[in-house]
Scaffold this motif. Structure first.
Motif, PDB file in Angstrom:
ATOM      1  N   ILE A 261       0.907  -1.010  -0.113  1.00 48.11           N
ATOM      2  CA  ILE A 261      -0.259   0.019  -0.011  1.00 48.11           C
ATOM      3  C   ILE A 261       0.821   1.130   0.007  1.00 48.11           C
ATOM      4  O   ILE A 261       1.689   1.515   0.887  1.00 48.11           O
ATOM      5  CB  ILE A 261      -0.917  -0.084   1.218  1.00 48.11           C
ATOM      6  CG1 ILE A 261      -1.773  -1.332   1.222  1.00 48.11           C
ATOM      7  CG2 ILE A 261      -1.549   1.383   1.219  1.00 48.11           C
ATOM      8  CD1 ILE A 261      -2.661  -1.369   2.490  1.00 48.11           C
ATOM      9  N   VAL A 262       0.684   1.971  -0.964  1.00 48.74           N
ATOM     10  CA  VAL A 262       1.338   3.234  -1.173  1.00 48.74           C
ATOM     11  C   VAL A 262       0.577   4.619  -0.994  1.00 48.74           C
ATOM     12  O   VAL A 262      -0.678   4.397  -1.326  1.00 48.74           O
ATOM     13  CB  VAL A 262       2.488   3.107  -2.288  1.00 48.74           C
ATOM     14  CG1 VAL A 262       3.171   2.081  -2.460  1.00 48.74           C
ATOM     15  CG2 VAL A 262       1.618   3.277  -3.581  1.00 48.74           C
ATOM     16  N   GLY A 263       1.099   5.660  -0.833  1.00 48.79           N
ATOM     17  CA  GLY A 263       0.529   6.908  -1.131  1.00 48.79           C
ATOM     18  C   GLY A 263       0.545   7.549  -2.433  1.00 48.79           C
ATOM     19  O   GLY A 263      -0.161   7.096  -3.370  1.00 48.79           O
ATOM     20  N   CYS A 264       1.656   8.568  -2.618  1.00 50.61           N
ATOM     21  CA  CYS A 264       1.670   9.042  -3.964  1.00 50.61           C
ATOM     22  C   CYS A 264       2.829   8.129  -4.638  1.00 50.61           C
ATOM     23  O   CYS A 264       3.027   8.498  -5.884  1.00 50.61           O
ATOM     24  CB  CYS A 264       2.089  10.337  -3.811  1.00 50.61           C
ATOM     25  SG  CYS A 264       0.779  11.437  -3.482  1.00 50.61           S
ATOM     26  N   ALA A 265       3.575   7.346  -4.134  1.00 54.30           N
ATOM     27  CA  ALA A 265       4.548   6.539  -4.717  1.00 54.30           C
ATOM     28  C   ALA A 265       5.661   7.489  -5.115  1.00 54.30           C
ATOM     29  O   ALA A 265       6.065   7.231  -6.357  1.00 54.30           O
ATOM     30  CB  ALA A 265       3.991   5.649  -5.641  1.00 54.30           C
ATOM     31  N   HIS A 266       6.063   8.562  -4.560  1.00 54.33           N
ATOM     32  CA  HIS A 266       7.200   9.458  -4.910  1.00 54.33           C
ATOM     33  C   HIS A 266       8.391   8.660  -5.118  1.00 54.33           C
ATOM     34  O   HIS A 266       9.427   9.272  -5.824  1.00 54.33           O
ATOM     35  CB  HIS A 266       7.309  10.485  -4.020  1.00 54.33           C
ATOM     36  CG  HIS A 266       6.105  11.531  -3.972  1.00 54.33           C
ATOM     37  ND1 HIS A 266       5.866  12.389  -5.192  1.00 54.33           N
ATOM     38  CD2 HIS A 266       5.262  11.763  -3.067  1.00 54.33           C
ATOM     39  CE1 HIS A 266       4.859  13.268  -4.738  1.00 54.33           C
ATOM     40  NE2 HIS A 266       4.273  12.993  -3.537  1.00 54.33           N
ATOM     41  N   ALA A 267       8.625   7.712  -4.607  1.00 56.82           N
ATOM     42  CA  ALA A 267       9.813   6.939  -4.506  1.00 56.82           C
ATOM     43  C   ALA A 267       9.747   5.988  -5.878  1.00 56.82           C
ATOM     44  O   ALA A 267      10.851   5.499  -6.254  1.00 56.82           O
ATOM     45  CB  ALA A 267      10.037   6.172  -3.248  1.00 56.82           C
ATOM     46  N   GLY A 268       8.763   5.596  -6.419  1.00 56.75           N
ATOM     47  CA  GLY A 268       8.435   4.945  -7.634  1.00 56.75           C
ATOM     48  C   GLY A 268       7.906   3.585  -7.299  1.00 56.75           C
ATOM     49  O   GLY A 268       8.523   2.901  -6.338  1.00 56.75           O
ATOM     50  N   LEU A 269       7.071   3.123  -7.950  1.00 51.50           N
ATOM     51  CA  LEU A 269       6.349   1.764  -7.826  1.00 51.50           C
ATOM     52  C   LEU A 269       7.642   0.694  -7.993  1.00 51.50           C
ATOM     53  O   LEU A 269       7.546  -0.429  -7.212  1.00 51.50           O
ATOM     54  CB  LEU A 269       5.440   1.470  -8.474  1.00 51.50           C
ATOM     55  CG  LEU A 269       3.860   2.152  -7.917  1.00 51.50           C
ATOM     56  CD1 LEU A 269       2.775   2.061  -9.003  1.00 51.50           C
ATOM     57  CD2 LEU A 269       3.539   1.638  -6.676  1.00 51.50           C
ATOM     58  N   VAL A 270       8.346   1.047  -8.866  1.00 52.92           N
ATOM     59  CA  VAL A 270       9.447  -0.236  -9.151  1.00 52.92           C
ATOM     60  C   VAL A 270      10.191  -0.343  -7.994  1.00 52.92           C
ATOM     61  O   VAL A 270      10.532  -1.612  -7.546  1.00 52.92           O
ATOM     62  CB  VAL A 270      10.181   0.070 -10.446  1.00 52.92           C
ATOM     63  CG1 VAL A 270      11.377  -0.686 -10.411  1.00 52.92           C
ATOM     64  CG2 VAL A 270       9.442   0.240 -11.782  1.00 52.92           C
ATOM     65  N   LYS A 271      10.652   0.559  -7.186  1.00 52.93           N
ATOM     66  CA  LYS A 271      11.494   0.444  -6.251  1.00 52.93           C
ATOM     67  C   LYS A 271      10.752  -0.136  -4.729  1.00 52.93           C
ATOM     68  O   LYS A 271      11.493  -0.653  -4.057  1.00 52.93           O
ATOM     69  CB  LYS A 271      11.843   1.935  -5.708  1.00 52.93           C
ATOM     70  CG  LYS A 271      12.629   2.598  -6.867  1.00 52.93           C
ATOM     71  CD  LYS A 271      13.501   3.932  -6.598  1.00 52.93           C
ATOM     72  CE  LYS A 271      13.774   4.759  -7.511  1.00 52.93           C
ATOM     73  NZ  LYS A 271      12.655   5.218  -8.345  1.00 52.93           N
ATOM     74  N   HIS A 272       9.496   0.014  -4.873  1.00 56.13           N
ATOM     75  CA  HIS A 272       8.812  -0.407  -3.561  1.00 56.13           C
ATOM     76  C   HIS A 272       8.854  -1.835  -3.094  1.00 56.13           C
ATOM     77  O   HIS A 272       9.184  -2.175  -1.739  1.00 56.13           O
ATOM     78  CB  HIS A 272       7.615  -0.382  -3.819  1.00 56.13           C
ATOM     79  CG  HIS A 272       6.966   1.106  -3.208  1.00 56.13           C
ATOM     80  ND1 HIS A 272       7.352   2.239  -4.195  1.00 56.13           N
ATOM     81  CD2 HIS A 272       6.475   2.007  -2.307  1.00 56.13           C
ATOM     82  CE1 HIS A 272       6.764   3.431  -3.816  1.00 56.13           C
ATOM     83  NE2 HIS A 272       6.367   3.370  -2.674  1.00 56.13           N
ATOM     84  N   PRO A 273       9.211  -2.978  -3.891  1.00 55.78           N
ATOM     85  CA  PRO A 273       9.393  -4.370  -3.617  1.00 55.78           C
ATOM     86  C   PRO A 273      10.895  -4.378  -2.712  1.00 55.78           C
ATOM     87  O   PRO A 273      11.033  -5.238  -2.150  1.00 55.78           O
ATOM     88  CB  PRO A 273       9.324  -5.022  -4.919  1.00 55.78           C
ATOM     89  CG  PRO A 273       8.483  -4.264  -5.701  1.00 55.78           C
ATOM     90  CD  PRO A 273       9.027  -2.781  -5.329  1.00 55.78           C
TER      91      PRO A 273
END
Length: 280
Positions: A261-273
């Motif tokens: 679960i993310v907010g705006c994903a400012h870090a980028g979705l690819v990096k989240h995992p």
């Protein structure tokens, strides 16, 4: 991995408080009350309810759990409700911002609080009592994700709050030479300052909440093609770029995989995992 839950994703059919399905033809329902979610998750969702049930692998039992014959363990259902977004079903308020309610593994988590009181009113319309919140997670410090903190903290006085220290930083967006203040509102900063120290947790690394729930902490910027998604700065002159280091995600481990679960994903979705191995 099951997928991501964030504002820009696809939709799953839901019902409005009047029981009527909402949303433009071909687009799915508006929000709140709907679940913006990756399409691959849709097959395990119950499309005629205000929430989504996922089979979990948590070891904590409660009345809504059921026993799996093969694994000989208890499994939890996960309830996810969008409380605030740019669109809303009939009977709810829309607002530029985000707020999500999560119930799983015995926890009641409020992820982001929108700009103000609208998420409180929407929660009540959807049959949710924000006063039952035991965990508060601002995904980052922008005003449209943290503005409702004072209203929430007045109701959920014993809740623990988790955020990165940079969430309280001054920050701006600059377009056409005009700076716009995006900082967490002063009322929210005061509410944080008044929170008992044992309830305020500054995150600088991955943080498990239970055996099935965790927070990413700071998300490494490891893919150069993803940026923060806008002209963000730490000063009004635009001399210091804002990396939005406070951006974080929440994950839930279920029997079908991992929900992120993310907010705006400012870090980028690819990096989240990326933080996932560190918290398992």
């Amino acid at each position: 991995m099951i997928g991501f839950i964030s504002p820009p994703r696809g939709y799953i059919t839901c019902r409005s408080p009047t029981g009527k399905a909402q949303g433009p033809p071909g687009q799915g329902p508006s929000r709140p009350g709907s679940i913006p979610i990756a399409p691959e998750i849709a097959s395990v969702c119950q499309s005629d309810r205000m929430f989504v049930d996922f089979p979990g692998t948590c070891g904590t039992a409660r009345r809504s759990y059921h026993e799996r014959d093969t694994a000989k363990m208890t499994t939890a259902s996960t309830r996810i409700t969008i409380l605030i977004d740019n669109q809303a079903v009939a009977g709810c308020e829309a607002e530029h911002g985000f707020s999500l309610w999560l119930e799983t593994d015995g926890r009641r988590i409020l992820f982001d609080t929108g700009q103000g009181e609208s998420f409180i009113r929407n929660a009540e319309t959807l049959g949710i009592d924000p006063g039952l919140t035991d965990t508060i997670v601002p995904s980052h410090g922008h005003y449209d994700h943290s503005g409702g903190l004072p209203q929430l903290l007045r109701r959920a006085r014993k809740a623990d709050l988790y955020c990165h220290p940079a969430a309280v930083s001054a920050r701006y967006s600059i377009r056409n030479g005009r700076p716009r203040n995006l900082r967490m509102p002063s009322t929210s900063l005061i509410a944080l300052d008044r929170l008992p120290l044992e309830q305020l947790h500054w995150l600088q690394r991955p943080q498990p909440l239970t055996g099935c729930i965790g927070l990413s902490g700071p998300i490494p910027r490891v893919s150069g093609f993803e940026d923060t998604g806008g002209p963000f700065y730490l000063d009004r002159q635009g001399l210091r770029a804002d990396p939005i280091d406070d951006d974080l995600a929440l994950w839930v481990r279920t029997g079908g995989g991992l929900i992120v679960i993310v907010g705006c994903a400012h870090a980028g979705l690819v990096k989240h995992p990326a933080p996932r191995p560190a918290v398992q």
